[in-house]
Enzyme design. Structure first.
Site, PDB file in Angstrom:
ATOM      1  CD  GLU A   1      -1.898  -2.359   1.184  1.00 22.13           C
ATOM      2  OE1 GLU A   1      -0.809  -2.680   1.710  1.00 22.13           O
ATOM      3  OE2 GLU A   1      -2.740  -3.201   0.812  1.00 22.13           O
TER       4      GLU A   1
ATOM      5  CG  HIS B   1     -11.489  -6.449   6.301  1.00 17.70           C
ATOM      6  ND1 HIS B   1     -10.494  -6.876   7.148  1.00 17.70           N
ATOM      7  CD2 HIS B   1     -11.086  -6.796   5.047  1.00 17.70           C
ATOM      8  CE1 HIS B   1      -9.548  -7.477   6.441  1.00 17.70           C
ATOM      9  NE2 HIS B   1      -9.879  -7.433   5.160  1.00 17.70           N
TER      10      HIS B   1
END
Ligand SMILES: Cc1ncc(C[n+]2csc(CCOP(=O)(O)OP(=O)(O)O)c2C)c(N)n1
Ligand SMILES: [Mg+2]
Lengths: 341, 377
Positions: A60, A129
Site C-alpha cells: 500500500e 475491514h
C-alpha cells in the site's frame, strides 16, 4: 440520463477521463485481471490494456508513493486502495508526501492524483475491514476529501477529482456500490468540490449525513414527517474538504437545530468537527444543542446483531432529532390535531 | 583504477566537491549562530559519492534524496544562494522557507527533493521512473538513500515493484555505516547491502564511495545499463560522514580514531593528490577551486542573510491549487465567513492575524502579550 449502479458510474468516470487524457492511469491491487475487489474497474483492462490498468503487488505505502512520484512528473494516477482499512499502511505517503509535498516545496511541484478507497461497515467483516476514516483524512491540510452518496455525484465528483491539481482522497461506501440512480450523460458533467446538496427541504431541523448515512438521514426525514409532523432538511455535503459550510449554516439559521449523522467513531469525528463549526458560527440561532449520531465507539464486532447495533440507523437519527425538538412540537397523535393521523 | 578525466572535467569534479565541503562547514557554523534552525544533517566526507554520481547523470535524469541533500542540490547546479537561503528559512530559498534543510527542492534541475521521512523517497523514485517509462522517455531516476533506510518496508516494497515493472531507476545506497547512532552491523542482518535487494530481483555492486573516479565509472555504467536495458539496478557506495548525524550529536557510538582513519581516505584530498601527481591539475588550480568555493559560500551566506522572510500573508498559499474543479478553499473554517482564497489573491485577514501572532512569538516577543486573534475577539 442513464440509470447506473454506483460502481458503473465510477467506472464510467475513469473510462471517460482516460479516453480524454493519456496521462490518466489506474493502479491498485487486483484492479486489472480480477476486475477490482468490488468490480469497480470491470472492463477497464480490456479497453485500456496493462500499461494503463496496472495490477500492483500488495504494497500500500509504495503504491501510493509511486502514484505521488508519477504525479510529480506530470501523470495523473488514480490509485485504488482495496479498502480504507488498508490505507492505514499508506498513511505516510498520503500525509507526509502527497499532502505535504506541494506546500513544503512551495508550489514548485504538484501532486494531481486520486486515491480511491471503499469503506464502511455492515458486511460482518469485523474490526479490520469495517472502518470509516472520513474524519482522519478530513484533518489533513493539502488533501481534498470526497464522499459521494449517489451514482450521479460519484461520477461527477470522480471526474472532477481526476482533473483536479490536488491530491484527492475519494471515499466510497461498500454498501452503496449496488444502488442505482439517474446519471447525467456528457463528458463534462463534473461536480465542483465544496458544493453540498440539499436532498430534502425542511424547516424544523437540519440533518447532515454523509455516504450511506445520507440515505439513512433521508429515510429518517421521511419518517419524521409522517410519524412526527417534523419537517427536516437533509444536507449531503458531498465533499468534506472543502466543506460547503455556507449551505449548512444557512440551513441551521433557518431550522435552528442540527443533527449530524456519520458511520465513523464519535471522538474527533466529522460530526464533532461540524458541530463545533456550527456552534462557533451559528450559536445564537440554535434552539438546542447540536446532536451527533455516530458509529459506536468500539472496533466493529462480527456478530450480525452486534454489528447492526454499532452502526447508525433511521431510529437513531429520529431519536436525535426528537432530542433537539423536545418540547418544541406537540407530540405526534396528541391533542393538537396535528401530526400523523 | 578508473582513469582521470581531462583537465576541464577534473576541475569540475574538484570544484563541486570543494563547494559542498565549504557549504556544509559554513552551514554548520551558521547553525551554531542560530541562523539555520531545525535539524541540520551534513554530508562532509560523502562528497565523492554525491558528485561522482551527478557527474554522470544527464540533465533530464531525475535525482531524489533524503534529508542530507544540500550537496545533492549543489551538485545538480542549484545555486548555493538558494540552498543557504532555505536553511535560513527565507523566501528566496529553494522551497521558499517552507521546507528547510531537510526539504531542498529544485524541479528545474530535476532534483526532486530531499525528504525527512527515512525511506519515504523510495516509492517516489519508482513513481518518477514509471512516468519516464509511461512516456517512452529514456530518462533514469537516481534514488539515493542511507544504509538505515534499507531496513524500511519501503525498501522491500519498492525493490519488488521496480524490478517487477522494470522501472528505469538506479538505487544508490549511501552506506555511511550508521543510521544515526546505530551501526550497520547492529541494524542490518545483511551487512553487504549490495546484496540486500537480490531476493527481489535486483543485483547490486559495492563501490568505494570515497573515490570520485570509481563512483563515476561504476555509477556511469549502472546508469547506462538501467537506461538501455530498462530495469533497476543498485549500487552501494561505501562512504562515511565525519560529522555527527545532525548538529546535535555527541557521537558516543563511535571512536574518534575511526573518524581519523576515514579522514585518511578523504575524497577531496585524495583526488587533489592524484590530479597533481599526474600533472592534470596544478597547486594553483587547487587553490583557485578552494577560493571559488569560499567566495560562493560567503556570498550565499550574505544573500541568505539579506533575503526577506516569507511574507506572513503567504502562510496559507500553495496548500491547494484553486481551479475549475476546486473553486475555493477555507483556509480556516473557524472564521465567521469561509475564506475563499481565490487564487491566493486576497490574503484572508484571519490567516494574516494568526501568522502575525506566531511571527511575533518567533521574534522573541512575549506571546502572552499578543492577543490571540481569531473569531472570538
Ligand atoms: C520513518 C523515520 N523514522 C525515523 C526517523 C529518524 N531518523 C532520521 S535520520 C535516521 C537515520 C537514518 O540513517 P541512514 O538511512 O543510514 O541515513 P544517514 O542519516 O546515515 O544518511 C533516523 C532514524 C525518520 N526521519 N524517519
Ligand atoms: Mg547511514
Amino acid at each position: 440520463m442513464a440509470e447506473l449502479r454506483m460502481r458503473e458510474a465510477l467506472r464510467d468516470a475513469m473510462a471517460e477521463e482516460m479516453r480524454r487524457d493519456e496521462s490518466v492511469f489506474v493502479m491498485g491491487e487486483d484492479v486489472g485481471v480480477f476486475q477490482g475487489a468490488f468490480k469497480v474497474t470491470e472492463g477497464l483492462l480490456d479497453e485500456f490494456g496493462e500499461k494503463r490498468i496496472r495490477d500492483t503487488p500488495i504494497s500500500e505505502n509504495t503504491i501510493v508513493g509511486v502514484g505521488v512520484g508519477a504525479a510529480m512528473a506530470g501523470l495523473r494516477p488514480v490509485v485504488e486502495l482495496m479498502t480504507v482499512n488498508f490505507s492505514l499502511l499508506a498513511l505516510d505517503q498520503i500525509v507526509n508526501h502527497a499532502a505535504a509535498i506541494p506546500y513544503m516545496f512551495n508550489g514548485n511541484v504538484r501532486v494531481p492524483m486520486v486515491i480511491r478507497m471503499p469503506g464502511g461497515g455492515g458486511h460482518q467483516l469485523g474490526p479490520t475491514h469495517s472502518h470509516s476514516f472520513e474524519a482522519l483524512y478530513l484533518q489533513v491540510p493539502g488533501l481534498l476529501v470526497a464522499c459521494p452518496s449517489t451514482p450521479a455525484d460519484a461520477k461527477a465528483l470522480l471526474k472532477a477529482s481526476i482533473r483536479d491539481e490536488n491530491p484527492v482522497i475519494f471515499i466510497e461506501h461498500e454498501s452503496l456500490y449496488g444502488i442505482k440512480g439517474e446519471v447525467p450523460e456528457g463528458e463534462d458533467e463534473i461536480l465542483r468540490f465544496g458544493e453540498a446538496a440539499i436532498r430534502r427541504e425542511g424547516s424544523d431541523v437540519t440533518i447532515v449525513g454523509i455516504l450511506k448515512m445520507a440515505h439513512v438521514a433521508e429515510r429518517a426525514a421521511a419518517e419524521l414527517e409522517e410519524e412526527h409532523g417534523i419537517s427536516a432538511e437533509v444536507i449531503d455535503p458531498r465533499t468534506l474538504r472543502p466543506l460547503d459550510l455556507d449551505t449548512i449554516l444557512a440551513s441551521v439559521k433557518k431550522t435552528n437545530r442540527a443533527v449530524i449523522v456519520e458511520e465513523g467513531w464519535p471522538h474527533g469525528g466529522v460530526g464533532a468537527n461540524l458541530s463545533t463549526l456550527i456552534t462557533e458560527q451559528a450559536f445564537d440561532y440554535l434552539d438546542a444543542p447540536v446532536q451527533r449520531v455516530t458509529g459506536a465507539d468500539v472496533h466493529m464486532p462480527y456478530s450480525r446483531r452486534m454489528e447492526q447495533a454499532a452502526i447508525p440507523h433511521e431510529e437513531n437519527v429520529i431519536e436525535a432529532v426528537l432530542a433537539t425538538t423536545e418540547g418544541a412540537f406537540p407530540p405526534a397523535g396528541g391533542n393538537s390535531g396535528e401530526g400523523d393521523s | 583504477m578508473a582513469e582521470l578525466p581531462d583537465r576541464q572535467e577534473s576541475l569540475e569534479l574538484l570544484g563541486r566537491m570543494c563547494l559542498i565541503r565549504r557549504f556544509e562547514e559554513e552551514a554548520g557554523r551558521q547553525y551554531q549562530r542560530a541562523k539555520a534552525g531545525g535539524f541540520l544533517h551534513l554530508a562532509i566526507g560523502e562528497e565523492a559519492t554525491i558528485v561522482g554520481t551527478t557527474s554522470v547523470m544527464r540533465e533530464d535524469d531525475y535525482l531524489i534524496g533524503t534529508y542530507r541533500t544540500h550537496g545533492h542540490a549543489l551538485a545538480r547546479g542549484t545555486p548555493a544562494n538558494e540552498v543557504m537561503a532555505e536553511l535560513f528559512g527565507r523566501q528566496t530559498g529553494t522551497s521558499g522557507g517552507r521546507g528547510g534543510s531537510m526539504h531542498i527542492f529544485d524541479a528545474g534541475r530535476r532534483f526532486m527533493g530531499g525528504y525527512g521521512i527515512v525511506g519515504g523517497n523510495l516509492p517516489l523514485a519508482a513513481g518518477l521512473a514509471l512516468a519516464s517509462q509511461y512516456r517512452d522517455e529514456d530518462t533514469v531516476t537516481v534514488c539515493m538513500f542511507g544504509d538505515g533506510a534499507s531496513n524500511t518496508g519501503n525498501f522491500g516494497e519498492t525493490m519488488n515493484l521496480a524490478a517487477l515493472w522494470k522501472l528505469p531507476v538506479l538505487f544508490l545506497v549511501e552506506n555511511n555505516l550508521y543510521g544515526m547512532g546505530t551501526s550497520l552491523e547492529r541494524h542490518s542482518a545483511v551487512t553487504d547491502l549490495s546484496h540486500k535487494a537480490a531476493g527481489y530481483g535486483i543485483e547490486g555492486e559495492r563501490i568505494d564511495g570515497m573515490n570520485v573516479l570509481e563512483v563515476r565509472e561504476r555509477v556511469g555504467e549502472h546508469l547506462e545499463t538501467v537506461r538501455s536495458e530498462g530495469r533497476p539496478s543498485l549500487v552501494e557506495a561505501f562512504t562515511y560522514r565525519y560529522r555527527g548525524h545532525s548538529a546535535a550529536d555527541p557521537e558516543v557510538y563511535r571512536e574518534k580514531s575511526e573518524v581519523e582513519e576515514w579522514r585518511e581516505k578523504d575524497p577531496i584530498e585524495n583526488f587533489i593528490r592524484l590530479c597533481c601527481d599526474q600533472g592534470v591539475l596544478s597547486d594553483d588550480d587547487v587553490e583557485a577551486a578552494r577560493r571559488e568555493a569560499d567566495e560562493t559560500v560567503e556570498a550565499a551566506v550574505k544573500f541568505a542573510d539579506e533575503s526577506p522572510e516569507p511574507a506572513l500573508e503567504s502562510l496559507y498559499e500553495e496548500l491547494y491549487v484553486v481551479s475549475e474543479t476546486m473553486g475555493w478553499y477555507a483556509v480556516d473554517e473557524r472564521s465567521p465567513e469561509p475564506h475563499r482564497g481565490e487564487l491566493g489573491e486576497d490574503a484572508p485577514e484571519l490567516a494574516r492575524d494568526l501568522a502575525e501572532s506566531g511571527a511575533a512569538h518567533a521574534d522573541g516577543e512575549d506571546p502572552e502579550q499578543q492577543s490571540r486573534p481569531g473569531v472570538r475577539d
